[in-house]
Design an enzyme around this catalytic site. Structure first.
Site, PDB file in Angstrom:
ATOM      1  N   SER A  38      -1.495  -3.519   5.905  1.00  0.00           N
ATOM      2  CA  SER A  38      -2.098  -2.483   5.083  1.00  0.00           C
ATOM      3  C   SER A  38      -1.213  -1.234   5.037  1.00  0.00           C
ATOM      4  CB  SER A  38      -3.505  -2.176   5.616  1.00  0.00           C
ATOM      5  OG  SER A  38      -4.298  -1.524   4.650  1.00  0.00           O
ATOM      6  N   ASP A 150      -6.661  -7.262   2.180  1.00  0.00           N
ATOM      7  CA  ASP A 150      -6.187  -6.472   3.316  1.00  0.00           C
ATOM      8  C   ASP A 150      -5.930  -7.304   4.578  1.00  0.00           C
ATOM      9  OD1 ASP A 150      -6.419  -4.487   5.664  1.00  0.00           O
ATOM     10  OD2 ASP A 150      -6.410  -3.173   3.911  1.00  0.00           O
TER      11      ASP A 150
END
Length: 246
Positions: A38, A150
């Site tokens: 991320s 993510d």
């Protein structure tokens, strides 16, 4: 000393990773390879592409979140559109992992299988977009037959690529689960809940690192993109303490 650097996710808090890099590079430390999830994947990609910490700060200060974070109409699978984010990465990053100056791995989650995925080849901007596609804000990304979002859901500290490398495995966690008394917005509450759920997985990763740095980011929310310099400073201070302990 050669360091293999692993950077956690953390939304705006990920800006502290820039400060860690600045301290390491200022001390003449060689970064052998980088992995990230991320926000950590974003900073890792810029560092691997050859951007200096000061250049990264300059970009972060110059970009308006309102130009990158645009609402999705209609909001079928996400509140925000993923296209401006990918366009931003394509503007600044090389087209592929193979063009990077430092080897990079980014963590993502396969929505179809629930598996964690580590990517180190092919379309770099798309992979970084996938790694940072936090639901319900950003849509998942289709990449090589997978539907990815993510990386923090399955592997927020992707240290695995370095377990057989001859290097010092330095991991930076900008979302350690300390006690928290105040919550400033809904995103803060959602992110806190996520980190509580994933705490067990992350602690297992700590054992695989030679050292884990946890910058003191108390008081900084996950969406505080205006505190660029302060967050970078916090990361820098943490890394300087680490270097003095060597």
């Amino acid at each position: 000393m050669e360091i293999c650097l692993t950077l956690s996710g953390g939304v705006a808090r990920g800006l502290a990773h820039i400060g860690v890099l600045k301290a390491l590079l200022s001390a003449g430390i060689k970064i052998k390879a980088i992995s990230g999830s991320s926000a950590g994947a974003i900073v890792g990609a810029f560092a691997s592409a050859g951007y200096t910490p000061d250049q990264m700060v300059e970009i972060a200060l110059s970009v308006s979140p309102f130009k990158v974070f645009k609402p999705s109409f209609p909001p079928k699978v996400s509140l925000l559109s993923g296209k401006p984010v990918e366009e931003f990465f394509r503007k600044y990053l090389p087209k592929s992992f193979e063009e990077l100056k430092i080897p990079l791995w980014v963590s993502a989650t396969d929505l179809k299988t629930g598996e964690g995925v580590l990517i180190n080849r092919g379309d770099l901007p798309k992979a970084v977009t996938a790694s940072s596609a936090l639901p319900p804000f950003f849509p998942p990304v289709e990449l090589e037959g997978r539907l990815l979002n993510d990386g923090g859901f399955t592997n927020d500290l992707p240290v695995e690529p370095f377990l057989r490398e001859n290097c010092f495995r330095l991991c930076v966690d900008v979302t350690p689960l300390g006690e928290k008394e105040k919550f400033s917005n809904p995103v803060d509450v959602a992110m806190r809940s996520l980190f509580i759920a994933l705490r067990g997985i992350k602690l297992q990763k700590y054992a695989l690192c030679d050292r884990v740095l946890t910058p003191d980011l108390r008081g900084y929310s996950f969406v505080n993109y205006r505190a660029v310099n302060k967050l970078v400073e916090k990361g820098f201070e943490c890394a300087v303490k680490f270097l003095k302990s060597l």
